[in-house]
Design a protein around this motif. Structure first.
Motif, PDB file in Angstrom:
ATOM      1  N   PHE A  16       8.178  -6.500  -4.577  1.00  0.00           N
ATOM      2  CA  PHE A  16       7.546  -6.179  -3.296  1.00  0.00           C
ATOM      3  C   PHE A  16       7.659  -4.682  -2.989  1.00  0.00           C
ATOM      4  O   PHE A  16       6.726  -4.080  -2.454  1.00  0.00           O
ATOM      5  N   ILE A  17       8.802  -4.080  -3.317  1.00  0.00           N
ATOM      6  CA  ILE A  17       8.937  -2.630  -3.129  1.00  0.00           C
ATOM      7  C   ILE A  17       7.919  -1.902  -3.993  1.00  0.00           C
ATOM      8  O   ILE A  17       7.230  -0.973  -3.542  1.00  0.00           O
ATOM      9  N   GLY A  18       7.817  -2.348  -5.277  1.00  0.00           N
ATOM     10  CA  GLY A  18       6.839  -1.744  -6.176  1.00  0.00           C
ATOM     11  C   GLY A  18       5.425  -1.899  -5.668  1.00  0.00           C
ATOM     12  O   GLY A  18       4.631  -0.949  -5.692  1.00  0.00           O
ATOM     13  N   PHE A  19       5.111  -3.090  -5.183  1.00  0.00           N
ATOM     14  CA  PHE A  19       3.771  -3.305  -4.654  1.00  0.00           C
ATOM     15  C   PHE A  19       3.563  -2.560  -3.342  1.00  0.00           C
ATOM     16  O   PHE A  19       2.432  -2.200  -3.003  1.00  0.00           O
ATOM     17  N   GLY A  20       4.637  -2.338  -2.598  1.00  0.00           N
ATOM     18  CA  GLY A  20       4.525  -1.511  -1.388  1.00  0.00           C
ATOM     19  C   GLY A  20       4.116  -0.097  -1.741  1.00  0.00           C
ATOM     20  O   GLY A  20       3.200   0.485  -1.124  1.00  0.00           O
ATOM     21  N   LEU A  21       4.785   0.472  -2.752  1.00  0.00           N
ATOM     22  CA  LEU A  21       4.394   1.800  -3.233  1.00  0.00           C
ATOM     23  C   LEU A  21       2.973   1.758  -3.786  1.00  0.00           C
ATOM     24  O   LEU A  21       2.161   2.666  -3.536  1.00  0.00           O
ATOM     25  N   MET A 163       2.671   8.315  -7.168  1.00  0.00           N
ATOM     26  CA  MET A 163       2.645   8.769  -5.771  1.00  0.00           C
ATOM     27  C   MET A 163       2.926  10.271  -5.686  1.00  0.00           C
ATOM     28  O   MET A 163       2.246  11.009  -4.951  1.00  0.00           O
ATOM     29  N   LEU A 164       3.917  10.739  -6.450  1.00  0.00           N
ATOM     30  CA  LEU A 164       4.234  12.173  -6.458  1.00  0.00           C
ATOM     31  C   LEU A 164       3.053  12.982  -6.984  1.00  0.00           C
ATOM     32  O   LEU A 164       2.723  14.049  -6.428  1.00  0.00           O
ATOM     33  N   PHE A 165       2.409  12.493  -8.042  1.00  0.00           N
ATOM     34  CA  PHE A 165       1.278  13.229  -8.620  1.00  0.00           C
ATOM     35  C   PHE A 165       0.096  13.276  -7.651  1.00  0.00           C
ATOM     36  O   PHE A 165      -0.598  14.298  -7.553  1.00  0.00           O
TER      37      PHE A 165
END
Length: 487
Positions: A16-21, A163-165
Motif C-alpha cells: 500500500f505504501i508502494g502504491f501510495g507513492l 518520484m525523485l526523477f
C-alpha cells in the motif's frame, strides 16, 4: 495460516505504501510534470520490458520457487541456487544479440505513428533484464520465507526513485528526455539492492555443475517462459497494441485507468508472495487436503479485501478524475473493465501457483498460446471500434476466459475448489453497497467527497463482513485493529 497472515499483513502495508507513492506518480507527477507524450513513452517502454522479462530471466524466478523445497541435502541446494543465478545470464546474451541484430525491423513496430519512440527502442531488453534478475533475487528471498524486505525493495524503491526523477523534471534538473533514461536506471538500482538483500539472507557458494534434474528444470523454465509470458501479456500487451494502432499519448490516458484498477490486486500481490512457497511445499508433500483449505482461504480473503478496494474505487471514480490534471477522463471505463478483470483474478485465489507446482504444468502451454492469440485478435478487433476502451474490454474477456479454463482444469484434475457460499455472499455485499453509494455524493469539493464517502462505505463494508463472518482472516485482522484501538 500464521506465517501467511503475519507476512501478508506486513507485505500489504508495504504494498500500500508502494502504491501510495505510485498513485502520486501516476495520477499527479507523471500527468503534471511529464505530460501525455512522455508519460505514454514511459508506459510503453515498461510494458515492452515486462513482456521481455520472463524471457530474459528464462523463468528462473518461478523455477527457483518450484524446485527449491524438493532438495533435502544442502549441497544439492547450493548447486541448484548457483545454477539459477547464472542460467538467465547465459540465456540473455544471445537474446540481446538477436534483438540488436534485428533492431531495424523492431523499430518499425508502431514507429510510423509514434516517431518519438525511436531514441528509446534499445531500452526494452535492458530494462527487461534488470526486471528479470530483480525477480530472481526476490525469489531467492521468498524461498527462505523472507519476503517482507524484498517486497519493500520491489514495491517502494523504484517508485521512490521515479518520484525523485519526476521532481527533477519539475525543478529543471532533468529534461523529460533524460528522465526516461533515469527511470530505466531506477530498475538497475532495484536489481542491485535486491541482489544485496538476497545474498545477505544466503550468500551463494558458486558451483559450476548442473543440478541432477537439469532436464526437468530446463523443461519447467521453458514452460514458465510461455505461461509467464502469457500472464505478462494479459497485463501489458494491450499497451503495445495501443502503441501499434494509436498515438502513444493514448497510453498515458490508458495507464492512469490501469493503475487505479491495479489497486484491486494489492492484497493478492502481498499474500501470494508468501503463499507461493507454501503451495510448492504442500504439493511436493502431496498434502492435498491442506492445499484445498489454503486454496479456499486465499480465495475468500482476497475477495473480501480486494472487494473493498474495488468498491471504494468504483463509487468514487468520477470524483477521482476531477482531481487529476490535464483531462484524463477518457479512462473512466477502462477502470471499470480492468477492475472487474482484476477482481476475477482475486477470487480464483491461488489457482496459478497450484498449476505451476504440479506435473500438469506442461498441459497449460497450449492454453497459453490460445490465450495470446485470442488477446491479439480481440485487441485488433476492438481497438479500431472503441479505442482504449476496446483494449480494456479485450483484456477483460481474455482474462475471464483464461482464468475460467484454468479453474476448470484445477477442479477437474486435482479435485480442488476455491469457492464456498461465502464467496457468493461477499459478491452480494459488494453489489448492494455499490448500488447504494455509487450515485450519491456530498456537495463539497471532489477530494472531500472522496474522503467522506470512503469512510462511510468502509464502515458499512467492514461491519457487514465482520458480522457475517465471511472471512476468518479478515475478521482476525479487524479484531486485532479494534483491540489496539481499545488499548
Amino acid at each position: 495460516m500464521g506465517i501467511v497472515q503475519n507476512q501478508s499483513i506486513k507485505n500489504s502495508i508495504i504494498t500500500f505504501i508502494g502504491f501510495g507513492l505510485g498513485a502520486i506518480n501516476a495520477l499527479f507527477f507523471y500527468t503534471h510534470f511529464l505530460g501525455k507524450l512522455h508519460y505514454g513513452i514511459v508506459n510503453t517502454l515498461l510494458s515492452g520490458a515486462n513482456i521481455l522479462m520472463p524471457i530474459m530471466a528464462f523463468g528462473a524466478h518461478n523455477t527457483l520457487i518450484r524446485f527449491f523445497t524438493s532438495y533435502k541435502i544442502e549441497e544439492k541446494k547450493e548447486r541448484f541456487l548457483s545454477f539459477m543465478l547464472v542460467w538467465p545470464l547465459f540465456m540473455s546474451i544471445p537474446l540481446f544479440f538477436l534483438y540488436f541484430l534485428f533492431y531495424n525491423h523492431i523499430v518499425t513496430f508502431g514507429i510510423d505513428k509514434n516517431p518519438e519512440m525511436r531514441p528509446f527502442i534499445g531500452l526494452f531488453p535492458v530494462i527487461g533484464i534488470f526486471m528479470g534478475y530483480s525477480e530472481v533475487f526476490f525469489a531467492w528471498a521468498k524461498v527462505h520465507l523472507q519476503s517482507v524486505i524484498g517486497n519493500l525493495i520491489n514495491e517502494v524503491l523504484v517508485r521512490f526513485l521515479v518520484m525523485l526523477f519526476l521532481l527533477g523534471v519539475h525543478f529543471d534538473i532533468l529534461t523529460k528526455f533524460q528522465c526516461i533514461y533515469a527511470i530505466a536506471f531506477a530498475y538497475f538500482c532495484q536489481m542491485v539492492v535486491m541482489m544485496w538483500y538476497a545474498f545477505k539472507i544466503k550468500f551463494p557458494k558458486l558451483q559450476f555443475q548442473f543440478p541432477e534434474n537439469f532436464r526437468e528444470i530446463v523443461s519447467y523454465s521453458l514452460f514458465i517462459i510461455v505461461s509467464g509470458g502469457v500472464a505478462v501479456m494479459l497485463i501489458d500487451f494491450d499497451k503495445m497494441m495501443i502503441y501499434k494502432m494509436m498515438k502513444v499519448t493514448n497510453n498515458a490516458v490508458y495507464s492512469v485507468g490501469i493503475f487505479m484498477a491495479t489497486l484491486i490486486s494489492v492484497p493478492s500481490r502481498a499474500m501470494i508472495q508468501i503463499v507461493a512457497p507454501i503451495t510448492s511445499r504442500l504439493v511436493a508433500e502431496k498434502k492435498w487436503t491442506e492445499l484445498n483449505e489454503l486454496y479456499k482461504k486465499t480465495s475468500i480473503t482476497l475477495q473480501v479485501s480486494g472487494g473493498l478496494i474495488m468498491l471504494l474505487l468504483f463509487v468514487n471514480i468520477h470524483e477521482i478524475y476531477k482531481i487529476i490534471p490535464d483531462n484524463y477522463q477518457g479512462g473512466i471505463y477502462v477502470v471499470f473493465l480492468i477492475g472487474i478483470s482484476k477482481f476475477f483474478d482475486l477470487i480464483v485465489g491461488n489457482n496459478n501457483n497450484i498449476i505451476t507446482n504440479t506435473n500438469y504444468y506442461r498441459t497449460v502451454i497450449l492454453l497459453g498460446v490460445f490465450t495470446v492469440v485470442l488477446m491479439l485478435f480481440l485487441n485488433w478487433l476492438l481497438i479500431p471500434l472503441y479505442g482504449i476502451n476496446g483494449s480494456a474490454l479485450a483484456t477483460l474477456l481474455t482474462i475471464f476466459i483464461y482464468n475460467s479454463i484454468k479453474l476448470y482444469f484445477v477442479v477437474k484434475k486435482l479435485n480442488l475448489f476455491p469457492f464456498t457460499l461465502k464467496n457468493l455472499i461477499s459478491v452480494l455485499v459488494i453489489v448492494l453497497l455499490f448500488l447504494c453509494f455509487s450515485f450519491w455524493d456530498f456537495k463539497f469539493t471532489a477530494l472531500l467527497n472522496i474522503i467522506l464517502k470512503s469512510i462511510l462505505v468502509s464502515l458499512f463494508y467492514v461491519f457487514i463482513n465482520y458480522k457475517l463472518q465471511i472471512s476468518e482472516d479478515f475478521n482476525r485482522v479487524v479484531a486485532m485493529v479494534l483491540h489496539k484501538i481499545k488499548a
